[in-house]
Design a protein around this motif. Structure first.
Motif, short mmCIF file in Angstrom:
data_model
loop_
_atom_site.label_atom_id
_atom_site.label_comp_id
_atom_site.label_asym_id
_atom_site.label_seq_id
_atom_site.Cartn_x
_atom_site.Cartn_y
_atom_site.Cartn_z
N GLU A 183 0.89 -1.16 -0.09
CA GLU A 183 -0.19 -0.08 -0.30
C GLU A 183 0.73 1.19 0.20
OE1 GLU A 183 -3.94 0.23 0.59
OE2 GLU A 183 -3.50 -1.73 -0.24
N GLY A 184 2.12 1.08 0.36
CA GLY A 184 2.91 2.32 0.36
C GLY A 184 2.83 2.81 2.03
N GLU A 185 3.79 3.45 2.52
CA GLU A 185 3.41 3.83 3.92
C GLU A 185 2.81 5.13 3.81
OE1 GLU A 185 6.70 6.00 6.77
OE2 GLU A 185 7.39 4.74 5.42
N LEU A 186 1.52 5.17 4.61
CA LEU A 186 0.68 6.51 4.55
C LEU A 186 1.46 7.18 5.18
CD1 LEU A 186 -1.73 7.99 3.56
CD2 LEU A 186 -2.66 7.21 5.54
N VAL A 187 1.76 8.73 4.65
CA VAL A 187 2.58 9.49 5.38
C VAL A 187 1.91 10.63 5.77
CG1 VAL A 187 4.49 11.31 4.79
CG2 VAL A 187 4.97 8.85 4.32
N GLU A 188 0.93 11.16 5.02
CA GLU A 188 0.22 12.40 5.42
C GLU A 188 -0.97 12.62 4.43
OE1 GLU A 188 3.02 15.18 6.99
OE2 GLU A 188 2.15 16.84 6.42
N GLU A 189 -1.69 13.39 5.52
CA GLU A 189 -2.94 13.80 4.46
C GLU A 189 -2.87 15.08 4.15
OE1 GLU A 189 -5.43 12.12 3.34
OE2 GLU A 189 -5.13 10.21 4.28
N MET A 190 -2.77 15.26 2.70
CA MET A 190 -2.47 16.62 2.55
C MET A 190 -3.56 17.31 1.91
SD MET A 190 1.38 16.10 0.58
CE MET A 190 1.62 17.66 -0.01
N GLU A 191 -3.62 18.51 1.70
CA GLU A 191 -4.72 19.42 0.94
C GLU A 191 -5.04 18.68 -0.19
OE1 GLU A 191 -4.63 23.58 1.86
OE2 GLU A 191 -5.49 23.95 0.14
N LEU A 192 -4.07 18.43 -1.10
CA LEU A 192 -4.34 17.79 -2.35
C LEU A 192 -4.78 16.21 -2.22
CD1 LEU A 192 -1.42 19.45 -4.37
CD2 LEU A 192 -3.74 19.72 -4.78
N GLY A 193 -4.46 15.60 -1.36
CA GLY A 193 -4.78 14.21 -1.22
C GLY A 193 -3.68 13.37 -0.15
N SER A 194 -3.67 12.02 -0.42
CA SER A 194 -3.04 11.32 0.72
C SER A 194 -1.76 10.88 0.18
CB SER A 194 -3.73 10.20 1.24
OG SER A 194 -4.67 9.51 0.09
N LEU A 195 -0.60 11.20 0.69
CA LEU A 195 0.79 11.05 0.35
C LEU A 195 1.24 9.66 1.00
CD1 LEU A 195 3.21 12.40 -0.95
CD2 LEU A 195 3.83 13.14 1.29
N ALA A 196 1.81 9.07 -0.13
CA ALA A 196 2.48 7.57 0.56
C ALA A 196 3.71 7.35 0.06
CB ALA A 196 1.44 6.43 0.11
N TYR A 197 4.52 6.66 0.90
CA TYR A 197 5.99 6.47 0.59
C TYR A 197 6.19 5.02 0.09
CZ TYR A 197 10.92 6.55 0.74
OH TYR A 197 12.30 6.23 0.37
N TYR A 198 6.85 4.73 -0.97
CA TYR A 198 6.90 3.38 -1.48
C TYR A 198 8.27 2.92 -1.55
CZ TYR A 198 2.21 3.07 -3.01
OH TYR A 198 0.85 3.15 -2.94
N GLY A 199 9.22 3.70 -0.66
CA GLY A 199 10.59 3.11 -0.52
C GLY A 199 11.40 3.59 -1.79
N LYS A 200 12.74 3.63 -1.58
CA LYS A 200 13.69 3.97 -2.70
C LYS A 200 13.49 5.39 -3.19
CE LYS A 200 14.92 -0.74 -3.90
NZ LYS A 200 14.62 -1.48 -5.05
N GLY A 201 13.07 6.25 -2.23
CA GLY A 201 12.72 7.63 -2.75
C GLY A 201 11.66 7.86 -3.64
N ARG A 202 10.58 6.94 -3.57
CA ARG A 202 9.35 7.12 -4.37
C ARG A 202 8.22 7.55 -3.57
NH1 ARG A 202 10.69 1.07 -6.45
NH2 ARG A 202 10.80 0.59 -4.18
#
Ligand code: A2P
Length: 222
Positions: A183-202
């Motif tokens: 799923e990616g690591e859910l990092v933050e709910e931003m105004e534009l949408g939800s930000l997820a991290y997939y490793g290796k700078g992605r």
């Protein structure tokens, strides 16, 4: 060189109309401006750049080039495999010059590229080359099992020395991880949408409201 060999373009694609290009560029800039100030981004900075102790100004890091578009078929003036077959497709001939509403559903950033994911409708998929994903398997093996249209994107910028076609590979990599169940690591709910991290700078920002972008199906001779 026979005339018919020179009559094929560099590529076919949807070219965003001028007004919406400005809007998409602004949205992308806002995203980059916010991303590099986030603690989570700073935490993963070593994945993003080898110069670990330095800060990164993402707006400087990526260079934008030319008119925003979503490539359908890269023809290389006829040298690319399947170029002529694509140009001769009835849908391509019929829809050439028509304006479509593209749905930009996510923004993504990697150490190489920044881009927007384009979620194609069934009508739009009639213009999508059947082997676009399979052509990427040497770079992203899992691309073979992703649905048609997965590679569709708008390149918003590339890091120094990176070719624009890398943007599609970066998107396919993220979608392949999602398909594997990451799923990616859910990092933050931003105004534009939800930000997820997939490793290796992605990084992937799924837009709360997809951006609807008017775009003309045409070609570029360059
Ligand atoms: P993209 O569609 O990811 O932006 P170039 O400037 O290198 O000649 O490329 C022109 C356009 O065609 C760019 O938009 C680029 O990437 C796309 N492109 C370049 N090479 C390929 C390729 N081998 N396969 C698919 N698209 C390509």
């Amino acid at each position: 060189v026979p005339l018919e060999e020179t009559s094929l373009p560099l590529f076919f694609g949807w070219f965003l109309l001028p007004g919406i290009q400005d809007k998409v560029r602004c949205t992308s800039m806002d995203f980059l401006k916010t991303l590099d100030t986030l603690e989570a981004f700073k935490k993963h900075l070593p994945d993003f750049t080898v110069e670990a102790e330095k800060e990164v100004d993402l707006e400087q890091y990526f260079q934008a080039n030319g008119a925003l578009h979503c490539t359908t078929k890269f023809c290389d003036y006829g040298k690319a495999e399947g170029a002529k077959e694509y140009a001769d497709k009835p849908a391509v001939e019929e829809l050439y010059g028509s304006v479509f509403e593209l749905s930009l559903s996510a923004l993504f950033v990697t150490p190489r590229t920044v881009g927007a994911r384009v979620s194609l409708s069934e009508d739009q998929l009639t213009l999508w080359p059947a082997d676009a994903e399979k052509e990427a398997v040497s770079v992203v093996p899992a691309a073979a099992t992703l649905p048609a249209g997965s590679r569709a994107h708008v390149t918003l910028g590339c890091a120094e020395g990176v070719e624009p076609q890398q943007t599609g590979f970066d998107l396919l990599e993220i979608l392949a991880l999602q398909q594997e169940g990451q799923e990616g690591e859910l990092v933050e709910e931003m105004e534009l949408g939800s930000l997820a991290y997939y490793g290796k700078g992605r990084w992937l920002l799924s837009l709360r409201e997809p951006v609807s972008a008017q775009a003309c199906f045409s070609s570029l001779y360059g």
